[in-house]
Design an enzyme around this catalytic site. Structure first.
Site, PDB file in Angstrom:
ATOM      1  N   GLY B 255       0.803  -1.220   0.000  1.00 54.91           N
ATOM      2  CA  GLY B 255       0.000   0.000   0.000  1.00 54.91           C
ATOM      3  C   GLY B 255       0.835   1.269   0.000  1.00 54.91           C
ATOM      4  O   GLY B 255       2.059   1.238   0.183  1.00 54.91           O
ATOM      5  N   HIS B 256       0.168   2.396  -0.118  1.00 53.21           N
ATOM      6  CA  HIS B 256       0.874   3.685  -0.197  1.00 53.21           C
ATOM      7  C   HIS B 256       1.583   4.019   1.119  1.00 53.21           C
ATOM      8  O   HIS B 256       1.093   3.716   2.192  1.00 53.21           O
ATOM      9  CB  HIS B 256      -0.044   4.818  -0.636  1.00 53.21           C
ATOM     10  CG  HIS B 256      -1.269   5.016   0.185  1.00 53.21           C
ATOM     11  ND1 HIS B 256      -2.223   5.934  -0.155  1.00 53.21           N
ATOM     12  CD2 HIS B 256      -1.714   4.429   1.315  1.00 53.21           C
ATOM     13  CE1 HIS B 256      -3.180   5.892   0.744  1.00 53.21           C
ATOM     14  NE2 HIS B 256      -2.908   5.005   1.632  1.00 53.21           N
ATOM     15  N   ASN B 257       2.758   4.604   0.977  1.00 54.01           N
ATOM     16  CA  ASN B 257       3.568   5.088   2.111  1.00 54.01           C
ATOM     17  C   ASN B 257       4.211   3.962   2.913  1.00 54.01           C
ATOM     18  O   ASN B 257       4.872   4.235   3.927  1.00 54.01           O
ATOM     19  CB  ASN B 257       2.749   5.962   3.076  1.00 54.01           C
ATOM     20  CG  ASN B 257       1.982   7.059   2.367  1.00 54.01           C
ATOM     21  OD1 ASN B 257       2.309   7.413   1.249  1.00 54.01           O
ATOM     22  ND2 ASN B 257       0.964   7.585   3.015  1.00 54.01           N
TER      23      ASN B 257
END
Lengths: 341, 341, 341
Positions: B255-257
């Site tokens: 996922g993002h980050n």
């Protein structure tokens, strides 16, 4: 970080514009001409950045933030230092999203038609106004594309497919046997409309299970968003339907004849088996499995990693494998923990 | 089997070369000119093959192997028949890998530039020395490609992307919004850099959740290896970072980050939710799910199929859904088994 | 619904044809010239449609169906209204599949050769009789394609690959290092033959785990069907083998050296780790994980969501994480439920 090679930025934005876009309230003493030049997370934001606090897990950052301004709920505003303007709102994350969108406008929809010479578009395809068709795209015969739709490089649009207006199809998507509404986004590698996994368990012909002809469609309603490498099989006769505004993350499997209501959220790696009906405003956490031929009501929440084997009534939260009401699941976890101690 | 149509072989290799490459020790009585012509699994190896024993589950094969030579740990060497030369090493599998690499050298990096005429490369792309650009590749404007990098057919390199030197991009990969180091391998269908699954749970505009602009990047450090159909979303503002030497298997969702440290191993179908930090030398088994916004320390081991809901300190092994220390998890399994008997 | 833009229909079909194709028995009073014009689900079928009842969960629909005829097991025939002709058979779903196939014949295999001018086919590729090679397909040197095989747009067939006759390769499939039998179907985004996830856990070179050369192949036997975005890694030296007639759903991971027998069914999002052997006629439910180096016998059933850590003998049904005999698993669920009440 926000890298200008990927995201060109507007120079700056005045407080007045932020208020207009988000409806936040600000102390009277703050000049509406105050300029903010960027968005940043609360721990990194500097004096010309606007930030937000939404997840209260990070509340300790309020006191020490260097941000010029911060979207924050009313009861937390007092915790900000004097140097940070409190932008008070019930929905800090939404306000942040809107402000980020002002500073970094999304890529525009096309205003004139473009078709790369390497695209292979069949005769008779009905192309809307001002579509962008990228390199090596294939559009088969009988397809109809709405206005201002973007089909990026190497995407495949099958025979007879209808794509709406203001859609954005990222590279290497395949769409077949589908009717797609307006403002739909399909991320790279999404597979829409392939035959579902249907077979009769008979081996009388000596070559394995007999496949059932898969004669239905996929219907993606307006404002649907489908993640990278997610697969949505077409119906077997009935249709597979994803309701308006529903967002599906990456690597999700949606079986044939599944119907999902409006504004539901389905996180990555979920699998929903054939002929199950999911309601509106449902939230399904990552890696959930749902068996076929059941009904999940409206406003249901399913915890990440659950395995749902039965109908779930409206407004219920469930968890566990097999899934049970959330309260029961948490009790079970606590019970086992106690037994071990 | 090793099929010459896929893997052309060097004719043979002398024992002296094997010793030089792997540092194994061999009884003085064995001539260094001994030639071995192939590698093979222990149960199938013949008198001119070299094999290995690494997984002690297969130890019974030592006594009956027909292999000409066998990489083996010191304490097991005695179990080999007289006809098999013991190649003694602490790391039989590593020695085997190196020897297989001598007999079947990996495909070479290109030494001169090639660009297939069907590739669509934007004006101004900065192309390194001696790159191989396959058929129907798309490289968008502003991209920079390092030296000796291979981009196989039908891959998509988005606007502004930086790809390092000695990278190998397999067919039908998409890379956008990413800075990729040297010696990175991206297997077919990997999706790097698409927008993460970020939205504010507001429905005030009547068309579902509001998407948050995803303004970060993906950073893949040197020697990263990404499996087929794996998805790595770009950050929402911060970056998604995969550390040097980390290997990710097929069908994984990052996922993002998310940040992952160096030399970690992530097995197939794992999902790691947004903003979680994973340390160095972490081993995550297949189908593990990790929730967002937590920290997994260094040298952590997570058993296959676990669901991790909390921070995990350095050096801990965990298992179960929800994940708990491994000892506790095994106790729980044993307890339930006892209760049932 | 069955949309003529995707599925053109034969005008209608006489009862005599249905009997000939399916072997159903029908009351003497029914004229063999009775015409049926379509197939439909039992709840929607009208007086000229033929339907079926297979899943007894839906048995209440029998009394109220408007269908002209219905495939049904003998003991349920009495429940149909007088206006619906009972088509009695032991296998209603199979009979339905065959009838649907008569009304909506599958797209025909090509009868003459076609190669789109944008396809990139290496010199010396051996092409069978009457193959259809779509736009932007890449076929590398040394590949051999059987007769009447369809390779749809943007598919990638690697060096040396053998594809049999009457295969159907959907858009954006990649196949490398593989020998593929006849009548094999590969759905969009399937990844066949990439390197498996093999490494020696050594870090002595400072750049992460050492990859093991992956020198085997993928063997897909006749009548195999591989789902969208499914990944099948090639063997590391031995081969990865999928047996005749086995059907694999979407987003499945098959590790290197795995062997699967004949006529097995593997549902979506299953992961099978390296070197595991699966027997014939095995049914693996969705999201199951199977560790490496174990043996699953013939006629085994594994419940959805299970985690299989040990060998499973022939004919056993297992469930749970870790998987146990199904009876034990159900007892455990019931026990925990009781403890909570």
């Amino acid at each position: 970080m926000i890298d200008p090679r990927f995201f060109p930025k507007k120079n700056s934005i005045a407080l007045a514009e932020i208020i207009a876009a988000t409806g936040v309230t600000v102390a009277d003493t703050i000049p509406l001409t105050l300029n903010l030049s960027n968005v940043a997370p609360i721990s990194h934001a500097g004096p010309t950045d606007v930030t937000f606090l939404s997840n209260r897990k990070y509340v300790q950052h309020l006191a020490t933030t260097q941000a010029g301004a911060c979207f924050v709920e009313a009861d937390l505003a007092h915790a900000l230092p004097q140097s940070t303007v409190a932008l008070v709102t019930d929905q800090p994350y939404l306000a942040y999203a809107k402000t980020a969108g002002l500073l970094y406008p999304a890529p525009p929809y096309p205003q004139e038609s473009f078709q790369h010479p390497s695209a292979v578009v069949a005769d008779g395809v009905v192309m809307g106004k001002a579509c962008m068709i990228g390199p090596q795209v294939i559009i088969e015969k009988g397809a109809r594309i709405g206005d201002h739709t973007v089909i990026m490089g190497q995407a495949y649009i099958g025979e007879g497919v209808k794509l709406g207006s203001f859609c954005w199809v990222f590279p290497q998507v395949t769409v077949t046997h589908a009717l797609v509404g307006d403002h739909v986004v399909l991320h790279s590698g999404a597979r829409i409309g392939q035959a579902g996994f249907g077979f009769a368990p008979s081996f009388d012909h000596g070559v394995g299970p007999t496949k059932i002809p898969q004669l239905g469609r996929v219907i993606l309603e307006d404002h649907v968003d489908i993640g990278a490498n997610t697969c949505i099989d077409r119906g077997s006769g009935p249709d597979t339907v994803i309701g308006r505004g529903t967002m599906i993350d990456n690597l999700v499997q949606i079986g044939h004849n599944v119907t999902i209501g409006e504004n539901s959220i389905i996180v990555s790696q979920v699998g929903i088996s054939g002929s199950t009906a999911v309601g509106h405003h449902v939230h399904i956490g990552g890696q959930v499995g749902v068996i076929g031929h059941i009904t999940i009501g409206h406003h249901v929440k399913i915890a990440a990693g659950s395995g749902v084997m039965r109908n779930v009534p409206d407004h219920q939260s469930v968890g566990g494998r097999p899934a049970m009401p959330m309260r029961e699941f948490l009790k079970q976890i606590a019970y086992l923990k106690k037994m071990m101690s």
